[in-house]
Every structure is written in C-alpha cells, then in structure tokens.
Design a protein around this motif. Structure first.
Motif, mmCIF file in Angstrom:
data_model
loop_
_atom_site.group_PDB
_atom_site.id
_atom_site.type_symbol
_atom_site.label_atom_id
_atom_site.label_comp_id
_atom_site.label_asym_id
_atom_site.label_seq_id
_atom_site.Cartn_x
_atom_site.Cartn_y
_atom_site.Cartn_z
ATOM 1 N N GLU A 51 0.831 -1.207 0.000
ATOM 2 C CA GLU A 51 0.000 0.000 0.000
ATOM 3 C C GLU A 51 0.865 1.256 0.000
ATOM 4 O OE1 GLU A 51 -3.290 0.538 -0.109
ATOM 5 O OE2 GLU A 51 -3.795 -1.579 -0.195
ATOM 6 N N LEU A 52 1.898 1.256 0.819
ATOM 7 C CA LEU A 52 2.779 2.418 0.903
ATOM 8 C C LEU A 52 3.510 2.650 -0.414
ATOM 9 C CD1 LEU A 52 4.286 1.901 4.473
ATOM 10 C CD2 LEU A 52 2.467 3.484 3.793
ATOM 11 N N LEU A 70 -4.837 6.494 3.116
ATOM 12 C CA LEU A 70 -4.459 5.450 4.078
ATOM 13 C C LEU A 70 -5.361 5.489 5.307
ATOM 14 C CD1 LEU A 70 -0.577 5.746 3.867
ATOM 15 C CD2 LEU A 70 -1.929 3.769 3.163
#
Length: 86
Positions: A51-52, A70
C-alpha cells in the motif's frame, strides 16, 4: 493486527510520511505534521508495504492526499475488525 493499529495511530497525527526502504521486506517510515518530525516506525507487513509503495511519490514521500487515503482505508479496516471481536 497490533502492528496495523500502531501504524494507524501514528498515521492519524501526520500529514506527510517519508519512506526509507531497508530491504524488500522492511521499510523505515518517518511521520511529519506541518513539517515537524513526530515519530518513526519500521514496517514489515507485506500488505502494508505494498500500500505504501503504491501511494509513494518521488523522493519516497507520501503526501497529505496519500495519508488521507491510508486513513480512510485502514480506519475502515480497523473498525470492521474491532466490530468482529465484540
């Protein structure tokens, strides 16, 4: 799940994240608010790392828009997980 909760707690106070990859399986995150350093955390969870990486911009930065994404995603995830445990 505790690692995600810790990440979310730090995330909820920041508007910028700076990533420093250590290896393919580990990343060092520094959390900032209004340009001021707040905290740091090593990330080893593969899903979170993915995700990052998806949200990072040039210079390994996740800006305020990425932080908001996020927060939305993991806030929902943590809420549903907490409801399941009740």
């Amino acid at each position: 799940m505790q690692a995600l909760a810790t990440f979310y707690e730090k995330l909820s106070t920041c508007d910028l994240i700076v990533l420093t990859p250590v290896s393919e399986e580990r990343c060092y995150c520094r959390f900032y608010s209004c340009g001021v350093y707040l905290d740091r955390l090593f990330i080893t969870d593969r899903n979170l790392l993915a995700e990052l990486q998806e949200l990072r911009l040039e210079d390994d930065v996740i800006d305020a828009e990425g932080v908001k994404q996020l927060l939305d995603k993991f806030g929902t995830l943590l809420s549903s997980t907490q409801e399941e445990t009740l």
